[in-house]
Design an enzyme around this catalytic site. Sequence first.
Site, mmCIF file in Angstrom:
data_model
loop_
_atom_site.group_PDB
_atom_site.id
_atom_site.type_symbol
_atom_site.label_atom_id
_atom_site.label_comp_id
_atom_site.label_asym_id
_atom_site.label_seq_id
_atom_site.Cartn_x
_atom_site.Cartn_y
_atom_site.Cartn_z
ATOM 1 N N GLU A 27 0.833 -1.214 0.000
ATOM 2 C CA GLU A 27 0.000 0.000 0.000
ATOM 3 C C GLU A 27 0.863 1.257 0.000
ATOM 4 O O GLU A 27 0.733 2.141 0.868
ATOM 5 C CB GLU A 27 -0.982 -0.019 1.173
ATOM 6 C CG GLU A 27 -2.009 -1.137 1.045
ATOM 7 C CD GLU A 27 -3.157 -1.059 2.033
ATOM 8 O OE1 GLU A 27 -3.134 -0.199 2.936
ATOM 9 O OE2 GLU A 27 -4.104 -1.869 1.899
ATOM 10 N N GLU A 49 -5.178 -8.500 -0.825
ATOM 11 C CA GLU A 49 -6.029 -8.209 0.331
ATOM 12 C C GLU A 49 -7.470 -8.081 -0.138
ATOM 13 O O GLU A 49 -7.770 -7.240 -0.982
ATOM 14 C CB GLU A 49 -5.588 -6.930 1.071
ATOM 15 C CG GLU A 49 -4.254 -7.066 1.798
ATOM 16 C CD GLU A 49 -3.921 -5.867 2.679
ATOM 17 O OE1 GLU A 49 -4.863 -5.215 3.190
ATOM 18 O OE2 GLU A 49 -2.726 -5.580 2.853
#
Length: 515
Positions: A196, A319
């Site tokens: 991220e 994810e």
Amino acid sequence: MKKTILLLLVLAFCSQTSFAQKETTILTLKNTANAPTINKNIYGHFAEHLGRCIYGGFFVGDTSKIPNTAGVRNDIIDALKKLKIPNLRWPGGCFADTYHWKDGIGPKENRPTIVNQWWGGTTEDNSFGTHDFLNLCQELGAEPYLSGNVGSGTVQELADWVQYTNFGGKSPMSDLRKKNGKAEPWKVKFWGVGNEAWGCGGNMTAEYYADQYRKYATFMSDWGNTGGITRIASGSNSDDYHWTEVLMKNIPLNMLGGVGVHHYAVIDWAKKGDATEFSEDGYFHTMKSALKMEELVTKHSAIMDKYDPEKKVAMIVDEWGAWYEVEKGTNPGFLYQQNTIRDAVLAGATLNIFNNHAERVRMANLAQCVNVLQSVILTDKAKMILTPTYYVMQMYAVHQDAKLLPISFNSPLYSFNGESLPAISASASKDTNGAIHISLVNIDAKKTNKIEIDVKDLGVKNFTGMIISSSKLQDYNSFDNPDKIKPVAFKGFENKAGKLEITLPPYSVVVLEGK
């Protein structure tokens, strides 16, 4: 008069027949020669240093009274083996870009502590580190997926980690590994280059991260990547298509094994809703968010196709899952939530999407494995329970490394308060022994749905099935009632002259097997 009555009866019969036909969904399977294989790694999992996932979940220490192997709970190991877990991602997540792997090797009593700044501010003792994780993966028969520290780490640190885990010859890092008790390398294949990067991994722009990725990836391998590692770029936040475009455009394909995508089923980040006490409105909008995965995978794939028409670069949805408010009375930074039939339906529908896009989606990681978000396992001291999501993953394991059978149908709608979603989700595959598996989900919260499938040309005659459902959407397995929800034999179908007629109850997940 008699003629009029007869005409009315005929018209009524035709009307009923027409209505019945509309109520049955015709599903067509295609045994296509060039269909892709469903990569087993789509059924991967995720274990972050977050809440009670590692400490108090997987890892209880080798002095614990809870039966364990090198500190890892034996009941969790056994449960994950039965799940045929293909890969496990570690140590994060956001934690990955604060983690310095050398702090987690060597004698445990000499390891420094680390404050988990992202998740609850707890102080960890680094007693679970590289050896513990990679040895666990060996025990599970799962491929490890290591997320490297780009946000606060260095190129040298990540390059050293690759050498420590993978190099069999003599070098400073392999010598250190041997000193710490591991003579032979683990040969880790999957490596995340940061996590991220657009957020907790450094708040980078796509352009800046692409340059950082190129630098880090360069020193993780040699000219020809003779070690065969798969370098995975930190991917987009849900529908940030610009991020994917920049990465695919700016990173040479020979340096790029995969591009990540993260997407959570969330109603509202400011008010995520309760995991067990929810209305049909909460259910509908959670499923609406989950089903957006179809659009995300399709659009990200189209961008990747522009730069990689041969589909050499994998989409890695590393994810995914449902994200609710934490359970009452628990640490808000630990993300502990229960798991209902809603989550089983969500998991089944999402996995069908991944299966049907197997030509590009080649790995995915449910968040997370134990005690965090949409877990497959929950623990409370010595107790352990398996969630409805666990059982869906177990039922769907038959698709791992099987050949996709492309599927087509027009789904009926699940309507609520003026909005509609497709009510039916489905995927199918043929395994190496010739068995056919069809996974079906009825998302509708109220209506039974009927499906017809022509299986005459598939070379199978005998079908069996399993179903997971319950009397209420809000039902879940608790520590007091751990077996409330489990798969049972499914009898709601008939094979009539090569046509399967299937009746799917509301909010149910079914897997059929034909041999």
